[in-house]
Design a protein around this motif. Structure first.
Motif, PDB file in Angstrom:
ATOM      1  N   SER A  63      83.218 -56.401  59.994  1.00 30.27           N
ATOM      2  CA  SER A  63      83.944 -57.671  60.015  1.00 30.27           C
ATOM      3  C   SER A  63      85.053 -57.624  61.048  1.00 30.27           C
ATOM      4  O   SER A  63      85.435 -56.557  61.530  1.00 30.27           O
ATOM      5  CB  SER A  63      84.554 -57.978  58.637  1.00 30.27           C
ATOM      6  OG  SER A  63      85.594 -57.057  58.337  1.00 30.27           O
ATOM      7  N   VAL A  64      85.547 -58.804  61.398  1.00 32.92           N
ATOM      8  CA  VAL A  64      86.799 -58.924  62.145  1.00 32.92           C
ATOM      9  C   VAL A  64      87.893 -59.003  61.088  1.00 32.92           C
ATOM     10  O   VAL A  64      87.806 -59.809  60.159  1.00 32.92           O
ATOM     11  CB  VAL A  64      86.816 -60.184  63.031  1.00 32.92           C
ATOM     12  CG1 VAL A  64      88.150 -60.294  63.768  1.00 32.92           C
ATOM     13  CG2 VAL A  64      85.660 -60.153  64.022  1.00 32.92           C
ATOM     14  N   ARG A  65      88.921 -58.189  61.224  1.00 35.35           N
ATOM     15  CA  ARG A  65      89.927 -58.067  60.169  1.00 35.35           C
ATOM     16  C   ARG A  65      91.215 -58.795  60.539  1.00 35.35           C
ATOM     17  O   ARG A  65      91.792 -58.558  61.595  1.00 35.35           O
ATOM     18  CB  ARG A  65      90.222 -56.589  59.908  1.00 35.35           C
ATOM     19  CG  ARG A  65      88.983 -55.787  59.588  1.00 35.35           C
ATOM     20  CD  ARG A  65      89.246 -54.298  59.595  1.00 35.35           C
ATOM     21  NE  ARG A  65      90.073 -53.886  58.467  1.00 35.35           N
ATOM     22  CZ  ARG A  65      90.487 -52.638  58.279  1.00 35.35           C
ATOM     23  NH1 ARG A  65      90.186 -51.695  59.163  1.00 35.35           N
ATOM     24  NH2 ARG A  65      91.215 -52.327  57.224  1.00 35.35           N
ATOM     25  N   LEU A  66      91.646 -59.683  59.649  1.00 37.67           N
ATOM     26  CA  LEU A  66      92.969 -60.294  59.763  1.00 37.67           C
ATOM     27  C   LEU A  66      93.854 -59.613  58.737  1.00 37.67           C
ATOM     28  O   LEU A  66      93.631 -59.738  57.537  1.00 37.67           O
ATOM     29  CB  LEU A  66      92.913 -61.798  59.496  1.00 37.67           C
ATOM     30  CG  LEU A  66      94.283 -62.499  59.391  1.00 37.67           C
ATOM     31  CD1 LEU A  66      95.064 -62.384  60.700  1.00 37.67           C
ATOM     32  CD2 LEU A  66      94.120 -63.955  58.986  1.00 37.67           C
ATOM     33  N   MET A  67      94.859 -58.870  59.212  1.00 38.02           N
ATOM     34  CA  MET A  67      95.756 -58.136  58.329  1.00 38.02           C
ATOM     35  C   MET A  67      97.141 -58.765  58.375  1.00 38.02           C
ATOM     36  O   MET A  67      97.764 -58.833  59.435  1.00 38.02           O
ATOM     37  CB  MET A  67      95.794 -56.664  58.736  1.00 38.02           C
ATOM     38  CG  MET A  67      94.525 -55.942  58.313  1.00 38.02           C
ATOM     39  SD  MET A  67      94.250 -54.394  59.181  1.00 38.02           S
ATOM     40  CE  MET A  67      93.733 -55.023  60.767  1.00 38.02           C
ATOM     41  N   VAL A  68      97.575 -59.250  57.230  1.00 37.60           N
ATOM     42  CA  VAL A  68      98.842 -59.970  57.117  1.00 37.60           C
ATOM     43  C   VAL A  68      99.793 -59.146  56.260  1.00 37.60           C
ATOM     44  O   VAL A  68      99.455 -58.770  55.136  1.00 37.60           O
ATOM     45  CB  VAL A  68      98.630 -61.361  56.495  1.00 37.60           C
ATOM     46  CG1 VAL A  68      99.951 -62.113  56.407  1.00 37.60           C
ATOM     47  CG2 VAL A  68      97.611 -62.157  57.308  1.00 37.60           C
TER      48      VAL A  68
END
Length: 225
Positions: A63-68
């Motif tokens: 996956s492409v990871r969005l880390m917030v």
């Protein structure tokens, strides 16, 4: 052998229980492979769900990871978009970008490729072979667009081996101060304020809110349905 050992370690980490981590500093390393974001365990996804196409071949990633990462107080969260894709023979293509806090609403971001430490609006792209030094982009751009949970990205740079297009699912990972998970209002509605952790020995320690216990993490994930 060293590359194979590293890949094996990453695969083991992907199945491990997420561990307590510290918030990322404002400036992170320009090399994606050295980033704490890409070294953090990734949630299980179908293999090869993300396809990266380059002049030197095709790479795949879960996956492409969005880390917030939220911190104590009312400061906006830090957002990183990361992708680490593999190909046969031990090759790796990776990109890491620091994006604006408004990204979950706009679903669009552009960043300038650099070898310098990353800040908002900057990104890095890297190609690694089974041996030898990596190739790191010195200039160019990254463009990201999200529709629902699907990401489309383009990396443009003078180095043809690093230029790429990619598409696939987005995974959203939300990190919060540990004390937020123990507050009395963690199950309040998404618009409700989140308890702020008191000053303690934990300092800026953050942990994953995988269950969407806090209002801010629930509101964040609602924007990517």
């Amino acid at each position: 052998m060293r590359q194979k050992a590293l890949l094996a370690l990453l695969l083991v980490g992907a199945c491990a229980k997420p561990r307590e981590e510290r918030a990322h500093p404002p400036n992170v390393s320009a090399s994606p492979s050295k980033s704490a974001a890409l070294n953090a365990p990734e949630r299980p996804q179908p293999p090869g769900a993300v396809v990266v196409r380059t002049d030197v071949g095709t790479f795949e990633a879960p996956s492409v990871r969005l880390m917030v990462t939220f911190t104590e107080g009312e400061a906006p969260p830090a957002l990183e978009v990361a992708l680490s894709a593999q190909a046969e023979g031990g090759r790796q293509w990776a990109v890491l970008a620091s994006v604006e806090p408004a990204f979950p609403k706009t679903k669009h971001a552009t960043a300038r490729l650099t070898r310098m430490p990353l800040q908002v609006g900057l990104a890095s792209a890297e190609l690694r072979g089974p041996s030898g030094p990596p190739t790191l982009a010195s200039d160019g751009t990254l463009e990201l667009n999200v529709t629902g949970r699907e990401v489309h990205g383009t990396v443009r740079t003078k180095d043809a081996d690093l230029s790429a297009t990619f598409e696939g699912p987005l995974s959203v990972e939300c990190m919060v101060p540990a004390a937020w998970l123990q507050g009395p209002d963690t199950h309040a509605s998404p618009g409700a304020p989140v308890p702020v952790a008191p000053s303690s020995a934990r300092g800026s320690t953050v942990v994953p809110d995988e269950a969407g216990t806090t209002a801010r993490c629930r509101a964040l994930k609602e924007q990517f349905r």
